[in-house]
Design an enzyme around this catalytic site. Structure first.
Site, mmCIF file in Angstrom:
data_model
loop_
_atom_site.group_PDB
_atom_site.id
_atom_site.type_symbol
_atom_site.label_atom_id
_atom_site.label_comp_id
_atom_site.label_asym_id
_atom_site.label_seq_id
_atom_site.Cartn_x
_atom_site.Cartn_y
_atom_site.Cartn_z
ATOM 1 N N TYR A 106 40.669 1.738 33.208
ATOM 2 C CA TYR A 106 40.492 0.284 33.287
ATOM 3 C C TYR A 106 40.791 -0.425 31.968
ATOM 4 O O TYR A 106 41.311 -1.532 31.961
ATOM 5 C CB TYR A 106 39.076 -0.051 33.755
ATOM 6 C CG TYR A 106 38.897 0.157 35.234
ATOM 7 C CD1 TYR A 106 39.657 -0.576 36.135
ATOM 8 C CD2 TYR A 106 38.001 1.086 35.715
ATOM 9 C CE1 TYR A 106 39.518 -0.380 37.499
ATOM 10 C CE2 TYR A 106 37.855 1.289 37.081
ATOM 11 C CZ TYR A 106 38.611 0.556 37.967
ATOM 12 O OH TYR A 106 38.483 0.740 39.309
ATOM 13 N N GLU A 199 24.119 28.539 38.045
ATOM 14 C CA GLU A 199 25.031 27.692 38.817
ATOM 15 C C GLU A 199 24.319 26.552 39.530
ATOM 16 O O GLU A 199 24.840 25.435 39.585
ATOM 17 C CB GLU A 199 25.792 28.552 39.843
ATOM 18 C CG GLU A 199 26.716 27.759 40.744
ATOM 19 C CD GLU A 199 27.360 28.610 41.836
ATOM 20 O OE1 GLU A 199 27.320 29.849 41.735
ATOM 21 O OE2 GLU A 199 27.908 28.006 42.786
ATOM 22 N N ASP A 251 26.236 32.347 42.460
ATOM 23 C CA ASP A 251 26.178 32.891 43.813
ATOM 24 C C ASP A 251 27.049 34.141 43.880
ATOM 25 O O ASP A 251 28.004 34.285 43.105
ATOM 26 C CB ASP A 251 26.730 31.865 44.825
ATOM 27 C CG ASP A 251 25.681 30.809 45.177
ATOM 28 O OD1 ASP A 251 24.486 31.030 44.871
ATOM 29 O OD2 ASP A 251 26.085 29.755 45.743
#
Ligand SMILES: Nc1ncnc2c1ncn2[C@@H]1O[C@H](COP(=O)(O)OP(=O)(O)OP(=O)(O)O)[C@@H](O)[C@H]1O
Ligand SMILES: [Mg+2]
Lengths: 363, 583
Positions: A106, A199, A251
């Protein structure tokens, strides 16, 4: 690109960034003074110029360079955008302000040089990183995603208004956000002797509740999925400046495995940057082997999971023994498990049984 | 029970006014203006004075809704400064269908002897009022007629006739009559018609006052007129049995050689002879029947053309004749003087009276049929010349287009004369870009035939089909460009498909000329577009550099921590130089 000293303090680093920006501007200035079209040369980031370096244990750029010249009608616009980005970065740095990639996009409009879209502006920022050899966080451009840290580490702020103030990162039970102020602070003191990166937010909170930081004398870092670059750099600093070993828990699937890998060896996208990797960090679990050994509740691998595993098999970062073994194991058991799967053995099992065992195993 | 009756031509066109363009009130008002304007323009071409035409359409009894004049009775008046009409022809010119002065073989807008009269007829059947005609050929008198048409008999009815003194030596014609029309629905077509007429007649002044009192002015851009056409004879390729029948009824020629020469276009003595020989219309003397004095005459003639026959004498030729096998003088000559051109022999024999052609007035009808058939087969005729045509010419065409369209670019081309079935024709093409030409989704097409704009049935027209068949991308033309293509076909016989003169039929020869003509101007346009594209690209280039270089200077000055910006004038100038070199 020059290989800079790794160990420079935050303040030093800021000066270095400003010096480089000034040199960059000066070079273009002199070219124009001599009546020649300004031009620059920088390493090419095209895929055929990205190599894996076994020594550095991360991706690096090869010798190919690209030339950008203001004389070329197709270059002049991105060229100007690049110089503007440099100017914008130097303003931010000088004024000790921070911004985001969205801000950059922007802000350009105020200078009558709008970017087509966010992607174009992002790629100009990456160009600036490549030319300068500093990452965008060094130019005070930070990601939107935020991760967190908790543990016995005292830091000293360098941001305006907080200069000299100290904070112990145990002071808030939700952890402290790894944002611009934290990443630009100096490390004052710590009693921890390791870093555990996690995680998922749920487990991060559980670890704080279960006082893992005390029991294991550890700093806990929440990566919140794929770790943002600022967090990767922060982990790098914890490892390099404080000499703390890093253990990563994700995981038990190809995606979790890769989150660990990116913290350790980095990504191809950041091949033009250094100090975002922590090659000595360890992936401590959840492994495929753990699914079998701990008889964890599991789900079958999906097509996409298997396809991803086959890709990872060919990835040079996965050459190490552990990585090969676990990739094969996933493929042979065709199962995956989440960190929460340990709850089957009660809420504290993971902290009391699994964690000590794994820390020992991977130390 | 079947009953049979006969109708007159006027009655026929009364019943079938659609085919002449008088379909409904809107179309009728358009066609009336058009027919009278075309007659006026033809009349000034004839007098070779730049036309001044004044058209006034006023409302007599038309309904007005929301400020627009719709269906009702209008009065039309058209005045010109043309040749005028000889008094004795005025009644028939406007009171009789299929009567006219333009059946000649030379280019004119009028062809059928129908248009003006149809307008009058339409006015009469919708308002039952007479037409008023004033005309003078520039003599001391002006004739004024009030006429109606006896449709069943195709005859003018003279209601009133006045003769006035022509003090000011006025010349021209004024036609005025009432008709039912629909101005609101016709106005755009009328204005388009006048605009295109002005384009293709840049030497004409046209004023139009419409029923709402608005004046539309189409001012001439030049006083130059294209050279007038000359009347021509029919070309042998273009005639039929009927034409020959009519000719042999009126000819004064007593032999075929003279007949061919006198009545056909570009047929001289030599061509006439060799055609007649080819067609089998020559009777040759039997050499055996030649008397001594005949031989003397023959040899005498041969000596006159020494060039061809050296070393001949009466004895020698006499001997040859005695021993000859041939029973035909032409064959005899050809056998014994093989080196001599056949045409030379033919001329010689004709002059000496040893070959004869028939008296054309005595041709039997089977011979007429054979003559026509052989005319089409003989390939020794010269192509028709174009003196009977009056194309606009490249200069006037350009003037007209500049005047009406004010384009940024224009290319015009006049093709060489060509023929189809014995009719000469010339194609003129032009292409224009920009200016007042609107940006549509497609190329704008202006079609003209003998300087008449063709506005209806565009899709069926040959030019439109040719243009559609071309690959315009090859010429860098895209559909969104403001482009107009103009095609003008001039001929003594424009292949119109209807008497309404709205579109031109496909003829391979005409197609080919139109295609080549358009290609020629399209290539010019392509050059222009290529150059423009280049200049445009360079301008954009310079804009880009002048936008970004100062910014680079500004930001790097700031980055470098300098006070003054570097001078980039030199760099900008060097970019400009690239542009100038390419120009
Ligand atoms: N304004 C005029 N000035 C001189 N002669 C005229 C004028 N209007 C008509 N005529 C004569 O009247 C004749 C008949 O006109 P009309 O329009 O009916 O037929 P045309 O013009 O010969 O053929 P077309 O049917 O193709 O228009 C013309 O041939 C011409 O001799
Ligand atoms: Mg006419």
């Amino acid at each position: 690109m020059k290989n800079r000293e790794i160990e420079i303090s935050v303040k030093e680093r800021r000066k270095e960034v400003l010096r480089n920006l000034r040199r960059f501007g000066g070079r273009l200035y002199n070219q124009m003074e001599k009546g020649i079209f300004p031009r620059i040369r920088m390493p090419s980031r095209s895929t055929e110029n990205i190599f894996y370096s076994p020594e550095l244990r991360q991706y690096i750029l090869g010798d190919k360079t690209v030339r950008r010249s203001a004389r070329n009608i197709r270059h002049i616009r991105p060229f100007t955008q690049l110089v503007w980005a440099g100017y914008f970065a130097s303003e931010l740095t000088k004024n000790r302000k921070t911004s985001t990639l969205r801000d950059v996009y922007y802000s350009a409009q105020a200078y009558d040089m709008s970017f087509k879209d966010q992607a174009e502006s992002n790629s100009i920022v990456t160009d600036l990183e490549t030319v300068m050899g500093f990452s965008r966080e060094d130019f005070k451009v930070f990601p939107e995603e935020r991760s967190a840290i908790f543990g016995d580490l005292t830091i000293e702020y360098t941001v305006p208004g907080y200069e000299g103030k100290q904070l112990n990162l145990m002071s808030h039970p939700d952890g402290v956000m790894i944002g611009p102020a934290l990443t630009s602070s100096e490390f004052a003191q710590t009693r921890a002797d390791k870093v555990i990166a996690i995680e998922k937010g749920g487990l991060f909170t559980r670890f704080i509740e279960e006082r893992v930081h005390k029991k294991f004398n550890a700093l806990l870092v929440l990566t919140a999925g794929q770790a943002p670059r600022a967090t990767r750099h922060f982990i790098h600093r914890l490892n390099k400046e404080l000499d703390l070993p890093v253990f990563i828990f994700t995981d038990g699937d190809p995606w979790g495995m890769h989150i660990a890998m990116v913290i350790i060896s980095g990504s191809a996208n950041a091949a033009h940057l250094r100090e975002l990797t922590t090659p000595d960090a360890k992936w401590s679990g959840v492994w495929a082997t753990d699914i079998v050994d701990y008889k964890l509740p599991s789900d079958p691998l999906t097509e996409v999971d298997i396809k991803r595993l086959h890709e990872l098999e060919k990835d040079p970062r996965y050459e190490g023994e552990l990585w090969r073994r676990e990739t094969q194991k996933f493929l042979s058991i065709k199962k995956k498990a989440e960190q929460e799967a340990f709850s089957r053995y009660g809420l504290t099992y993971i902290v009391d049984e699994y964690l000590p065992a794994k820390l020992e195993e991977t130390d | 029970m079947v009953t049979f009756e006969e109708i007159s031509p006027a009655d026929f066109f009364y019943r079938n006014r659609d085919i002449a363009g008088f379909t409904n009130p809107a179309r009728a008002i358009f066609s009336s203006i058009r027919e009278l304007v075309e007659n006026a323009l033809d009349a000034s071409d004839l007098s070779n004075i730049p036309p001044e035409i004044y058209i006034r359409l006023s409302q007599e009894d038309a309904e007005e809704t929301q400020g627009e004049l719709g269906v009702g009775v209008y009065r039309l008046r058209v005045m010109d400064n043309g040749s005028g009409i000889p008094a004795r022809h005025i009644p028939s010119a406007f009171g009789q269908v299929l009567f006219g002065s333009k059946y000649k073989l030379k280019q004119a807008r009028g062809t059928f002897g129908l248009g003006g009269t149809m307008a009058v007829l339409y006015g009469q059947i919708t308002t039952h009022k007479p037409v008023e005609v004033k005309s003078s050929t520039g003599t001391s008198k002006i004739y004024e007629y009030k006429l109606m048409i006896d449709i069943q008999r195709n005859r003018p009815l003279i209601l009133d006739r006045k003769i006035r003194r022509n003090k000011e030596q006025w010349r021209g014609t004024i036609v005025e009559f009432s008709l039912e029309g629909d101005y609101f629905r016709a106005v755009s077509k009328i204005l388009e018609y006048l605009k295109q007429t002005a384009l293709v007649t840049p030497y004409a002044d046209i004023k139009f006052v419409d029923p709402k009192g608005r004046l539309y002015l189409f001012t001439r851009a030049t006083k130059k007129m294209p050279p007038p056409p000359k009347e021509t004879l029919p070309h042998p390729y273009g005639v039929d049995v009927e034409t020959i029948q009519r000719l042999i009824r009126v000819t004064e020629c007593q032999n075929m050689v003279g007949f061919m020469q006198k009545h056909f276009h570009r047929v001289g003595g030599g061509i006439s002879l060799s055609f007649l020989e080819f067609a089998g219309f020559i009777k040759s003397e039997d050499p055996k029947r030649l008397k001594h004095e005949d031989v003397v005459r023959l040899v005498h003639m041969m000596k006159k053309s020494k060039k061809f026959f050296d070393d001949v004498n009466v004895e020698k030729v006499g001997r040859l004749i005695k021993t000859a096998h041939s029973r035909n003088m032409l064959e005899f000559m050809e056998t014994h003087f093989p080196k001599v051109d056949k045409n030379v022999i033919l001329r010689l024999l004709l002059a000496a009276g040893f070959i004869k052609t028939k008296d054309p007035r005595k041709l039997r009808s089977d011979e007429v049929v054979r003559l026509v058939r052989m005319m089409k087969r003989f390939n020794g005729f010269l192509p028709p010349d174009a003196s009977c045509l009056s194309p606009l010419g490249e200069e006037l065409l350009e003037t007209g287009i500049l005047k009406e369209l004010r384009p940024e670019f224009i290319a015009v081309s006049q093709r060489k004369p060509s023929t189809y079935s014995g009719h000469p024709f010339i194609v003129e093409t032009a292409i224009a870009y920009g200016g007042n030409i609107p940006k549509k989704d497609d190329i704008l097409i202006y079609r003209f035939a003998n300087r008449i704009p063709l506005l209806y049935d565009e899709a069926s027209d040959v030019s439109v089909r040719v243009i559609k068949s071309m690959n315009w991308r090859r010429y860098k033309v895209t559909p969104d460009m403001p482009i107009a293509i103009l095609v003008h076909v001039c001929s003594t016989k424009v292949p119109y498909k209807t008497v309404g003169k709205e579109f031109i039929a496909d003829r391979p020869e005409v197609n080919g000329e139109i295609l080549n003509g358009i290609r020629e101007v399209a290539r010019e346009l392509q050059k222009f577009l290529t150059k423009r594209e280049y200049v445009e690209k360079e301008r954009r280039r310079l804009t880009v550099f002048s936008k970004y270089l100062p910014k680079i200077a500004r930001f790097s000055t700031n980055l470098a921590g300098k006070k003054e910006e570097p001078n980039i004038e030199l760099l900008l100038r060097s970019v400009k130089k690239i542009e100038e070199q390419g120009d």
